[in-house]
Design a protein around this motif. Structure first.
Motif, PDB file in Angstrom:
ATOM      1  N   VAL A 191       0.831  -1.208   0.000  1.00 23.86           N
ATOM      2  CA  VAL A 191       0.000   0.000   0.000  1.00 23.86           C
ATOM      3  C   VAL A 191       0.866   1.259   0.000  1.00 23.86           C
ATOM      4  O   VAL A 191       0.625   2.196  -0.774  1.00 23.86           O
ATOM      5  CB  VAL A 191      -0.960  -0.005   1.205  1.00 23.86           C
ATOM      6  CG1 VAL A 191      -1.691   1.327   1.305  1.00 23.86           C
ATOM      7  CG2 VAL A 191      -1.961  -1.153   1.087  1.00 23.86           C
ATOM      8  N   LEU A 192       1.879   1.296   0.850  1.00 27.40           N
ATOM      9  CA  LEU A 192       2.741   2.474   0.918  1.00 27.40           C
ATOM     10  C   LEU A 192       3.481   2.691  -0.397  1.00 27.40           C
ATOM     11  O   LEU A 192       3.651   3.832  -0.854  1.00 27.40           O
ATOM     12  CB  LEU A 192       3.729   2.338   2.070  1.00 27.40           C
ATOM     13  CG  LEU A 192       3.133   2.438   3.482  1.00 27.40           C
ATOM     14  CD1 LEU A 192       4.203   2.190   4.536  1.00 27.40           C
ATOM     15  CD2 LEU A 192       2.471   3.802   3.708  1.00 27.40           C
ATOM     16  N   THR A 193       3.929   1.614  -1.045  1.00 31.66           N
ATOM     17  CA  THR A 193       4.629   1.744  -2.316  1.00 31.66           C
ATOM     18  C   THR A 193       3.697   2.240  -3.408  1.00 31.66           C
ATOM     19  O   THR A 193       4.085   3.056  -4.256  1.00 31.66           O
ATOM     20  CB  THR A 193       5.252   0.397  -2.721  1.00 31.66           C
ATOM     21  OG1 THR A 193       6.201   0.008  -1.718  1.00 31.66           O
ATOM     22  CG2 THR A 193       5.972   0.502  -4.062  1.00 31.66           C
ATOM     23  N   ALA A 194       2.459   1.772  -3.394  1.00 37.13           N
ATOM     24  CA  ALA A 194       1.490   2.244  -4.386  1.00 37.13           C
ATOM     25  C   ALA A 194       1.298   3.754  -4.275  1.00 37.13           C
ATOM     26  O   ALA A 194       1.302   4.464  -5.292  1.00 37.13           O
ATOM     27  CB  ALA A 194       0.157   1.519  -4.198  1.00 37.13           C
ATOM     28  N   PHE A 195       1.158   4.237  -3.069  1.00 40.14           N
ATOM     29  CA  PHE A 195       0.996   5.686  -2.883  1.00 40.14           C
ATOM     30  C   PHE A 195       2.263   6.446  -3.260  1.00 40.14           C
ATOM     31  O   PHE A 195       2.191   7.599  -3.697  1.00 40.14           O
ATOM     32  CB  PHE A 195       0.606   5.986  -1.433  1.00 40.14           C
ATOM     33  CG  PHE A 195      -0.855   5.780  -1.140  1.00 40.14           C
ATOM     34  CD1 PHE A 195      -1.819   6.593  -1.717  1.00 40.14           C
ATOM     35  CD2 PHE A 195      -1.267   4.763  -0.295  1.00 40.14           C
ATOM     36  CE1 PHE A 195      -3.174   6.407  -1.456  1.00 40.14           C
ATOM     37  CE2 PHE A 195      -2.618   4.562  -0.025  1.00 40.14           C
ATOM     38  CZ  PHE A 195      -3.575   5.388  -0.608  1.00 40.14           C
ATOM     39  N   ALA A 196       3.414   5.825  -3.118  1.00 35.30           N
ATOM     40  CA  ALA A 196       4.670   6.493  -3.451  1.00 35.30           C
ATOM     41  C   ALA A 196       4.930   6.512  -4.948  1.00 35.30           C
ATOM     42  O   ALA A 196       5.530   7.468  -5.467  1.00 35.30           O
ATOM     43  CB  ALA A 196       5.833   5.800  -2.728  1.00 35.30           C
ATOM     44  N   GLU A 197       4.498   5.469  -5.674  1.00 35.52           N
ATOM     45  CA  GLU A 197       4.874   5.322  -7.074  1.00 35.52           C
ATOM     46  C   GLU A 197       3.794   5.746  -8.071  1.00 35.52           C
ATOM     47  O   GLU A 197       4.089   5.895  -9.266  1.00 35.52           O
ATOM     48  CB  GLU A 197       5.276   3.863  -7.352  1.00 35.52           C
ATOM     49  CG  GLU A 197       6.531   3.442  -6.578  1.00 35.52           C
ATOM     50  CD  GLU A 197       7.024   2.054  -6.924  1.00 35.52           C
ATOM     51  OE1 GLU A 197       8.113   1.690  -6.445  1.00 35.52           O
ATOM     52  OE2 GLU A 197       6.322   1.336  -7.683  1.00 35.52           O
ATOM     53  N   ILE A 198       2.566   5.934  -7.599  1.00 38.06           N
ATOM     54  CA  ILE A 198       1.492   6.358  -8.509  1.00 38.06           C
ATOM     55  C   ILE A 198       0.867   7.641  -7.965  1.00 38.06           C
ATOM     56  O   ILE A 198       0.128   7.609  -6.973  1.00 38.06           O
ATOM     57  CB  ILE A 198       0.403   5.277  -8.647  1.00 38.06           C
ATOM     58  CG1 ILE A 198       1.021   3.928  -9.029  1.00 38.06           C
ATOM     59  CG2 ILE A 198      -0.628   5.695  -9.698  1.00 38.06           C
ATOM     60  CD1 ILE A 198       0.022   2.792  -9.094  1.00 38.06           C
ATOM     61  N   ALA A 236      10.097   6.409   1.129  1.00 35.47           N
ATOM     62  CA  ALA A 236       9.511   7.425   0.256  1.00 35.47           C
ATOM     63  C   ALA A 236       8.453   8.273   0.951  1.00 35.47           C
ATOM     64  O   ALA A 236       7.854   9.144   0.312  1.00 35.47           O
ATOM     65  CB  ALA A 236       8.912   6.764  -0.985  1.00 35.47           C
ATOM     66  N   HIS A 237       8.232   8.041   2.245  1.00 41.24           N
ATOM     67  CA  HIS A 237       7.124   8.729   2.905  1.00 41.24           C
ATOM     68  C   HIS A 237       7.571   9.650   4.043  1.00 41.24           C
ATOM     69  O   HIS A 237       8.679   9.521   4.586  1.00 41.24           O
ATOM     70  CB  HIS A 237       6.100   7.711   3.423  1.00 41.24           C
ATOM     71  CG  HIS A 237       5.234   7.164   2.340  1.00 41.24           C
ATOM     72  ND1 HIS A 237       4.208   7.885   1.781  1.00 41.24           N
ATOM     73  CD2 HIS A 237       5.245   5.965   1.690  1.00 41.24           C
ATOM     74  CE1 HIS A 237       3.618   7.160   0.835  1.00 41.24           C
ATOM     75  NE2 HIS A 237       4.239   5.994   0.760  1.00 41.24           N
ATOM     76  N   SER A 238       6.685  10.573   4.354  1.00 47.87           N
ATOM     77  CA  SER A 238       6.886  11.548   5.429  1.00 47.87           C
ATOM     78  C   SER A 238       5.531  11.796   6.085  1.00 47.87           C
ATOM     79  O   SER A 238       4.512  11.232   5.662  1.00 47.87           O
ATOM     80  CB  SER A 238       7.428  12.862   4.854  1.00 47.87           C
ATOM     81  OG  SER A 238       6.459  13.447   3.974  1.00 47.87           O
ATOM     82  N   ARG A 239       5.513  12.649   7.092  1.00 45.01           N
ATOM     83  CA  ARG A 239       4.234  12.971   7.741  1.00 45.01           C
ATOM     84  C   ARG A 239       3.249  13.557   6.732  1.00 45.01           C
ATOM     85  O   ARG A 239       2.057  13.265   6.765  1.00 45.01           O
ATOM     86  CB  ARG A 239       4.449  13.943   8.894  1.00 45.01           C
ATOM     87  CG  ARG A 239       5.221  13.361  10.060  1.00 45.01           C
ATOM     88  CD  ARG A 239       5.293  14.316  11.232  1.00 45.01           C
ATOM     89  NE  ARG A 239       3.986  14.482  11.863  1.00 45.01           N
ATOM     90  CZ  ARG A 239       3.791  15.156  12.993  1.00 45.01           C
ATOM     91  NH1 ARG A 239       4.827  15.734  13.608  1.00 45.01           N
ATOM     92  NH2 ARG A 239       2.591  15.266  13.506  1.00 45.01           N
ATOM     93  N   ALA A 240       3.761  14.365   5.813  1.00 45.58           N
ATOM     94  CA  ALA A 240       2.884  15.003   4.832  1.00 45.58           C
ATOM     95  C   ALA A 240       2.264  13.977   3.895  1.00 45.58           C
ATOM     96  O   ALA A 240       1.054  14.010   3.621  1.00 45.58           O
ATOM     97  CB  ALA A 240       3.670  16.040   4.030  1.00 45.58           C
ATOM     98  N   THR A 241       3.061  13.029   3.406  1.00 49.75           N
ATOM     99  CA  THR A 241       2.517  12.044   2.465  1.00 49.75           C
ATOM    100  C   THR A 241       1.580  11.065   3.162  1.00 49.75           C
ATOM    101  O   THR A 241       0.596  10.622   2.565  1.00 49.75           O
ATOM    102  CB  THR A 241       3.638  11.263   1.762  1.00 49.75           C
ATOM    103  OG1 THR A 241       4.402  10.534   2.739  1.00 49.75           O
ATOM    104  CG2 THR A 241       4.566  12.205   1.004  1.00 49.75           C
ATOM    105  N   ILE A 242       1.876  10.735   4.411  1.00 53.46           N
ATOM    106  CA  ILE A 242       0.989   9.837   5.151  1.00 53.46           C
ATOM    107  C   ILE A 242      -0.373  10.506   5.362  1.00 53.46           C
ATOM    108  O   ILE A 242      -1.424   9.872   5.234  1.00 53.46           O
ATOM    109  CB  ILE A 242       1.598   9.424   6.499  1.00 53.46           C
ATOM    110  CG1 ILE A 242       2.856   8.582   6.284  1.00 53.46           C
ATOM    111  CG2 ILE A 242       0.589   8.651   7.345  1.00 53.46           C
ATOM    112  CD1 ILE A 242       2.635   7.274   5.569  1.00 53.46           C
TER     113      ILE A 242
END
Length: 489
Positions: A191-198, A236-242
């Motif tokens: 799930v986290l990779t999907a949000f990071a790559e798309i 690939a994630h931070s507080r903002a992307t989460i």
């Protein structure tokens, strides 16, 4: 022996184990299997070149025998690895594969063997009748299909489907919305990779409601971490992307596993009151109360949330740390998942204890079984009887500490099947093959298109990235569908 507590438990020492309570006694009974049975099964598997892949949730009798065999082509794991190991066994020369699990597991193995060009290697279940799964059944409904159809109307939508579903479900889902399978071992990273790559992707997870809610809760807890802590979970994630992804993550609300359903409010209350010094483990499929408790414990490195493999790894790490420190110490773990895990836990714990003989370390596994789940009879031949819901370790909430579907895979059935292979004709064994789906989905067989989401997962498992084909599908399918509709209007 430990001080008596409400929950039954199994105390593991380097040379023995001690059960406290009828439920624990039943789990421990077969951890030291009959040597004659082990020798027979070992010889038959080697003679007939049969590979065996089994799930952690097999009953202790079956796991105890399998773990004692020397034939190298036996593998016990969670569902993530089972199909891949089946392929590896076939490539290593096994002439047939037996899958010990529920039906979707044998279907997955069959699909992956076919994709690998190993169509000549037969796959067998050990029951002539269907071996179902309450969670898989929840996805094989019009309700789930309607949920996916609605989800597909959102541009850049991705369906992450739990692997505990039939090939038909996977095929029908992928026909509606780009789909990738996952297991409890890799769902967080998927799930986290999907949000990071798309960019701007919307992720829809199903059918496991508890796992979906727990993922939502996990992401909520991550939003309060520092960027540095979040990057340890996913770089690939931070507080903002989460914070952004939480608004674009949804889950199906009507799918439950009857095993993990039992770990609810009442059990959690008792764990909080009676197990304050214990480590807490929780599978991603358990209700939120148990998940939250384990999540709290994890913050202090006294708990784990995740897959069966994650739970086993956590317990093993803690035991190895204790024996390295030396001194008398008892580590007690609350097992928040199916009781069949106990065989693998005992093996790994005793391996660590024997590596440091005389360390004085002991391990206790507590089974958080509801008090109404079982009844002791006082009889030697029948020590316990089922609880109110009709299964060993079942509770009034409807869930069981032992899966009744998994327990359809018995030792007797396995030995009978192994004896029959190369002896009985194909018609006699036909009912033991995985289900074949003859229906067509978008002009392809359900087995063929249903294997695509599994292949997407295999790509992710090997590379850590979504496949380019899946990314492109997510980015363009909604627009392609709209163009087709406009053309035919």
């Amino acid at each position: 022996m430990s001080t008596s507590r409400t929950f039954p438990s199994l105390r593991v020492l380097e040379d023995r184990f001690e059960a406290e309570g009828a439920f624990a006694e039943a789990q421990a009974e077969y951890l030291q299997p009959d040597a004659a049975i082990v020798r027979e099964l070992d010889a038959l598997l080697a003679e007939k070149k049969i590979g065996v892949v089994a799930h952690f949730y097999m009953d202790p009798q079956l796991q105890g025998v399998l773990a004692s065999c020397t034939w190298p082509h036996i593998h016990i794991s969670d569902s993530l690895v089972m199909a891949d190991r089946a392929v590896a066994m076939a490539e290593a020369g096994c002439r047939s594969i037996i899958v010990l699990g529920v039906d979707f597991m044998s279907e997955n193995a069959r699909a992956m063997l076919d994709k690998a060009g190993l169509t000549h290697v037969p796959v067998y279940r050990v029951a002539a009748e269907p071996i179902g799964c309450s969670l898989a059944a929840a996805a094989d409904t019009m309700t789930y299909q309607a949920w996916l159809t609605k989800a597909a109307k959102t541009p850049r939508s991705l369906h992450v489907v739990y692997i505990n579903t039939s090939l038909r479900t996977k095929a029908r889902a992928h026909a509606v919305i780009p789909t990738i399978t996952c297991t409890s071992s890799n769902v967080v990273q998927t799930v986290l990779t999907a949000f990071a790559e798309i960019p701007d992707v919307h992720v829809f997870f199903g059918p496991d409601t508890y796992m979906g809610r727990n993922l939502g809760q996990l992401f909520a807890s991550m939003s309060e971490m520092s960027d540095e802590e979040i990057r340890k979970v996913h770089p690939a994630h931070s507080r903002a992307t989460i914070a952004q992804l939480r608004e674009r993550f949804a889950w199906f609300e009507q799918g439950h596993c009857i095993v993990h359903h039992m770990f609810g409010e009442d059990v959690v209350r008792r764990v909080r009151e009676e197990e304050k010094g214990s480590f807490v483990t929780a599978h991603l499929e358990v209700p939120g109360e148990m998940f939250e408790l384990a999540l709290e414990a994890r913050e202090a490195d006294r708990g784990v949330v995740g897959s069966t493999s994650d739970i086993l790894g956590f317990i093993t790490r803690k035991v190895k740390g204790a024996v390295a420190r030396g001194g008398n110490e008892t580590l007690r773990f609350v097992l928040g998942t199916e009781a069949g895990m106990i065989t693998s836990i005992v093996r790994e714990a005793q391996k660590a204890l024997r590596a440091h003989a005389g360390s004085g370390v002991a391990v206790e596994i507590a089974f958080p079984v509801a008090s109404e789940a079982i009844a002791a009879t006082g009889e030697s031949d029948l020590a316990i009887v089922p609880g109110v819901s009709g299964g060993e370790g079942c509770s009034t909430a409807g869930g069981c500490a032992t899966c009744p579907y998994m327990k359809m895979n018995s030792l007797d059935a396995l030995i009978d099947l192994v004896r029959s292979l190369d002896v009985a004709d194909d018609d006699t064994l036909k009912s033991f093959h995985p289900k074949t789906y003859v229906e067509l989905v978008e002009g392809r067989t359900a087995a063929d298109i249903g294997g695509v989401p599994i292949l997407h997962m295999r790509h992710f498992s090997k590379t850590g990235h979504l496949s380019p084909e899946l990314v492109e599908d997510v980015k363009t399918r909604h627009e392609r569908r709209a163009q087709r509709a406009a053309t035919t209007a």
